[in-house]
Each structure stands twice: as structure tokens, then as C-alpha cells.
Enzyme design. Structure first.
Site, PDB file in Angstrom:
ATOM      1  N   LYS A  16      68.738 -16.311  54.158  1.00 18.81           N
ATOM      2  CA  LYS A  16      67.874 -14.896  53.374  1.00 18.81           C
ATOM      3  C   LYS A  16      68.813 -13.849  54.416  1.00 18.81           C
ATOM      4  O   LYS A  16      69.030 -14.055  55.409  1.00 18.81           O
ATOM      5  CB  LYS A  16      66.558 -14.926  53.598  1.00 18.81           C
ATOM      6  CG  LYS A  16      65.751 -16.021  52.756  1.00 18.81           C
ATOM      7  CD  LYS A  16      64.389 -15.953  53.086  1.00 18.81           C
ATOM      8  CE  LYS A  16      63.418 -16.563  52.160  1.00 18.81           C
ATOM      9  NZ  LYS A  16      63.578 -16.315  50.757  1.00 18.81           N
ATOM     10  N   ARG A  64      59.722 -25.501  45.394  1.00 20.18           N
ATOM     11  CA  ARG A  64      59.655 -26.274  44.253  1.00 20.18           C
ATOM     12  C   ARG A  64      60.298 -27.979  44.599  1.00 20.18           C
ATOM     13  O   ARG A  64      59.719 -28.601  43.880  1.00 20.18           O
ATOM     14  CB  ARG A  64      60.426 -25.720  43.035  1.00 20.18           C
ATOM     15  CG  ARG A  64      61.754 -25.350  43.135  1.00 20.18           C
ATOM     16  CD  ARG A  64      62.494 -24.377  42.292  1.00 20.18           C
ATOM     17  NE  ARG A  64      62.206 -23.174  42.647  1.00 20.18           N
ATOM     18  CZ  ARG A  64      62.555 -22.085  42.032  1.00 20.18           C
ATOM     19  NH1 ARG A  64      63.183 -22.208  41.026  1.00 20.18           N
ATOM     20  NH2 ARG A  64      62.342 -20.843  42.594  1.00 20.18           N
TER      21      ARG A  64
END
Ligand code: BES
Ligand code: MG
Ligand code: ZN
Length: 489
Positions: free
Chosen positions: A269, A343
């Protein structure tokens, strides 16, 4: 700590009396209080508008050191949340003045559109939650929480609401537990430590605790979790908390995303805001705190918390974009982006929960996508479900607790976007748009025929500026919502 007290302003000297005031109506039913409100409204700076604040010291009307009048706004807009905010503001003000207790005059329920139980609940919740400080890392602890919060009610009500009071206290303690876990920095909650912190509390309650360590996860082929954990020196854990009340007919499974730090992995990130990614275990915190609270409240429904806990880091051993892994379900997943890690751990936990416990209902809670925060902002969670009744139940509990949820769609045709050329499915959409939806659709591929809902709390899990009844950091979002929901499932 939370008490109801008879509102007779007699001989005993009150340290601080707080009076909530509406701008257009007297919502109290007491002469002394009405006199004080009238006097306050004689001053230009106090109209009873939301946020108005006026203090009288040693007033003649009542035997109190100080009386704080708090503006609520118009009567029409005075709802449960207004009262929470007032409770929080009352307490925070007293904390800042280094006081040790507060007495809040409860409005007359007949004069506002709420029943008396709701009025008490709202004020108590706001006051209790507002009384929480996170200062364990400060050497100089500037302020202390109040040691006593009292609501002043009619004499005949003092003993009527004890059960409500202890419920409010337990649920709010659950929220605070979740807040503290989320606010704790990642160096002090790496997966083994975070797991241990939950386990040591869970073991004090009527919960069955199981922890799968990295060896068991390998043995049982939790390919999603192992892929995300591969880059970290801290080992993954799957924590299972079972609350098994006697005579329960239904089983609800709660699954919470527990990424103790989300660096993004090899898809690192950008540095701005990276420190906030310590909150990527807020779903896990909410689920763990809900299980602990359910056991304390003795709720009726059998509830299983399944909590995958990992750290998402880049390293020479980290999963790479393009890797294909086999999830616990057997389905293969192409990892197109290592930052879509939530996920990957959730599908393993969901499959495990379904296989082991065959729940009637499964709800997962996760700080899953920035896209959800873009769509709904920082105060509202996204709720996804194929089941209308379940979705409506979540939205309803969200309204009641003010942990608001907005139902989002699960369009069949968007599933195209997560088809992989090489594996059964891929973990990122081929489109830039609708990221919260494609993430939810990804999860939906693993729920089989279980009634399922997904709640994306990426927006409301954390705040950077304090609010009326929450400090900077984790909000505990989800605990009050799930506790309310569990009683209705
Ligand atoms: N933990 C983040 C989502 C998030 C973002 C939570 C902001 C709280 C605040 C999640 O793991 C993530 O990185 N999601 C990606 C998904 C993308 C790579 C498909 C995102 O939202 O950008
Ligand atoms: Mg991520
Ligand atoms: Zn994440």
C-alpha cells in the site's frame, strides 16, 4: 457504576447535575428543573440547540455545585441517538473537568417520542461509552474516567430497570473491548498475541475455545490463510469460540476478518494512512467481543465465532501476485492482488464454519474494501445478502443501535468480473468499479446454501477524530449491532 437514582433535589449536595434541554419544549416534569431551564434560556448563548452548553455554579434553585444544561435541538429530532450523544457529551465534559461522578436528569418519556426504557438506554449507552479512555500508552494520564454515572428518575422507577441497566453495561463493555483491540498498535497484537488476548478473556466465560495453529492449518489445507500469512514472521491462527446454551435450536456462525496489520503484501500500500491498517482486524474484534458478550448476557441462540487471524506483510516468502492457491473449500484462487487478502482468509473461515457447524445463518464482518468506504462514507457499513429477511434484520438492528448498515446489491452478472483464466476464481475484479460488490460476490461463492450476510465495516470501524461518545481509534462498531441481531435470529 451505572445507577438509577431517585430525583429528589433535597439535602444531599450534588456535585454535577446535567439537564438535557430541547430548544422548543420542556421535556422534563420537575419544577426545579423547569426553573433552571427557564433561567438558562434567559441567556443569549443558550437556546437548547444541539451543542449548546451552559453551566451554573451553586445555583439557588438546587443544592448542586454545578448544573450543566445540554442542548439537544428540536423535540421532533430528539431520538435515541440524540440521547446517546447527550450522555456522551455530559460524561466527557465532566472527565475534562477532572470530576469523578455525574448525575443526569432523565427527561420525561411522555414528552418525547420514546418509551422510558429507550430514554434510559440511550442516555446510559452514550454515557458509558463516552466514559472510556484509551491511555495505556501514555505515561502522563491527564484524565480519569468517572467512577459513577447516575440517572435521576422518578422514585418508582429506581428498581424497575435494573435488568436493562446491566444489559446496557455488558453490551457497552463488549464495544469497549473491541475498541481497545482495534486501537492497540499492531506490534502489540501480532496474530499469536491477539489470539492469546481473546482466548484469555473467552476462557473466563461460558465459551468453548479452540485454536488451530500454523501446523494444523497446514495439515488441514487452509490455503487462503496460509498464503496471506506467508510473508509474516508471526504465525497464523484460526480461533473458534463456541457459545452453546442449552435448548438452543438454531446455530449462527459469525466470521470476523482478523488481519492484525495490512501492509498490502507484495502489492504494498502507499505510505499515506498505512498506520491505520492496524484496524484491519476490527471484524475479528467485533465477533470476539460479541461472543464474549453473548455468553455474559446468556442469549438464547447457539453462536459460533470463527476468527482467522493473520498479518499481511511483504517478504521473501510472501505470496506473489499471480500465485494460485487451493482454499480450504478445494476451490483454487488466483491471487491477482496480495492486498485483497481479507477475502482469502474469510473464505477459509467460512468454509470451515459451514463444514464443522452447519449453521442456519452465517454472518461475516470485515474491513474488506476501501470501495465500501468510498460508497457509504465513514459512518455506514455495507450489508450484503441474498436473503431479504436477514438483510432487513441487519438494517433494522443498525437503525436501532445507530451502527448503521445500508443494503448493497449482489448482481449475478458482476460475477463475470472475478472469473480467472487459470483458476476457479480470482481475488480481484477486472473492473476498477464496484469493488465492495465484487468482494462480496467473491465471498458468496463459498457460502454454499447457507443463509449468509456480509457486513463491510471498512468505513465505520475506526475514527480519526473523537465523536460524542467515542474517542480516536477503534469504534467497536458491530458489537451492539450483532448483540441486537442475535436476540432476533
Ligand atoms: N483492509 C483493506 C480495506 C480497507 C481500506 C479497510 C481502507 C479500511 C480502510 C483491504 O484488505 C484492501 O486492501 N482492499 C483493497 C482491495 C483491492 C486490492 C481489490 C482495496 O480496498 O483497495
Ligand atoms: Mg488489503
Ligand atoms: Zn485488509
Amino acid at each position: 457504576m451505572l445507577n438509577l437514582e431517585s430525583a429528589d433535589f433535597g439535602k444531599v449536595k450534588i456535585e454535577t447535575l446535567v439537564i438535557p434541554v430541547c430548544e422548543d419544549n420542556d421535556i422534563h416534569d420537575d419544577q426545579t428543573i423547569s426553573l433552571l431551564i427557564e433561567k438558562a434560556k434567559g441567556f443569549k448563548e443558550f437556546k437548547g440547540e444541539k451543542g449548546d452548553n451552559l453551566i451554573f455554579y451553586n445555583p439557588d434553585e438546587v443544592n448542586a455545585q454545578r448544573v450543566i444544561l445540554l442542548g439537544l435541538g428540536t423535540l421532533e429530532k430528539t431520538d435515541l441517538e440524540t440521547l446517546r450523544q447527550a450522555g456522551g457529551r455530559a460524561v466527557k465534559q465532566c472527565i475534562k473537568k477532572d470530576l469523578s461522578e455525574v448525575r443526569i436528569a432523565v427527561p420525561c418519556a411522555g414528552k418525547i417520542n420514546l418509551d422510558i426504557a429507550s430514554v434510559i438506554e440511550g442516555l446510559m449507552e452514550g454515557a458509558f461509552l463516552g466514559n472510556h479512555l484509551f491511555d495505556r500508552y501514555k505515561q502522563d494520564k491527564k484524565h480519569k474516567p468517572l467512577s459513577e454515572i447516575n440517572l435521576l428518575v422518578k422514585p418508582d422507577m429506581v428498581d424497575k430497570f435494573n435488568e436493562l441497566l446491566s444489559r446496557v453495561e455488558l453490551v457497552c463493555q463488549g464495544s469497549i473491548l473491541a475498541r481497545d483491540w482495534v486501537t492497540t498498535p499492531s506490534n502489540d497484537k501480532r496474530p499469536e498475541a491477539f489470539t492469546q488476548s481473546i482466548v484469555s478473556l473467552a476462557e473466563q466465560e461460558d465459551l468453548t475455545v479452540t485454536v488451530l495453529d500454523e501446523k494444523e492449518l497446514e495439515l488441514n489445507k487452509f490455503g487462503g490463510m496460509l498464503a496471506v500469512a506467508a510473508g509474516s514472521l508471526s504465525k497464523p491462527r484460526l480461533l473458534v469460540l463456541e457459545y452453546n446454551p442449552k435448548a438452543a435450536e438454531k446455530t449462527v456462525a459469525l466470521v470476523g476478518k482478523g488481519v492484525t496489520f495490512d501492509s498490502g503484501g507484495i502489492n504494498l500500500k502507499p505510505s499515506s494512512g498505512l498506520e491505520e491498517m492496524k484496524m484491519d482486524m476490527a471484524g475479528a474484534a467485533a465477533v470476539a467481543a460479541t461472543l464474549i458478550t453473548a455468553a455474559r448476557l446468556k442469549t438464547r441462540v447457539r453462536t459460533i465465532g470463527v476468527i482467522p487471524i493473520v498479518e499481511n506483510m511483504p517478504s521473501g516468502n510472501a505470496a506473489r501476485p499471480g500465485d494460485i492457491v487451493r482454499s480450504y473449500s478445494g476451490k483454487t484462487v488466483e491471487i491477482e492482488n496480495t492486498d485483497a487478502e481479507g477475502r482469502l482468509i474469510l473464505i477459509d473461515a467460512i468454509s470451515y464454519a459451514i463444514k464443522q457447524y452447519k449453521p442456519q445463518t452465517l454472518i461475516d464482518m470485515a474491513t474488506l474494501t476501501g470501495a465500501c468506504a468510498v460508497a457509504l462514507g465513514e459512518k455506514i457499513a455495507g450489508a450484503f445478502s441474498f436473503d431479504d429477511q436477514l438483510a432487513e434484520g441487519i438494517v433494522f438492528s443498525g437503525k436501532k443501535t445507530h451502527e448503521r448498515c445500508w443494503r448493497m446489491p449482489l448482481p449475478e452478472d458482476y460475477k463475470e468480473l472475478i472469473k480467472s483464466d487459470l483458476a476457479d476464481i480470482k481475488n480481484m475484479s477486472s473492473s476498477r468499479w464496484g469493488g465492495a460488490i465484487t468482494a462480496a460476490l467473491f465471498l458468496s461463492e463459498f457460502v454454499e446454501d447457507t443463509r449468509w450476510a456480509h457486513i463491510d465495516i471498512a468505513g465505520p470501524a475506526y475514527i480519526e477524530k473523537e465523536s460524542d461518545y467515542c474517542g480516536v481509534g477503534g469504534t467497536g462498531f458491530g458489537v451492539r449491532l450483532l448483540c441486537d441481531l442475535l436476540e432476533k435470529l
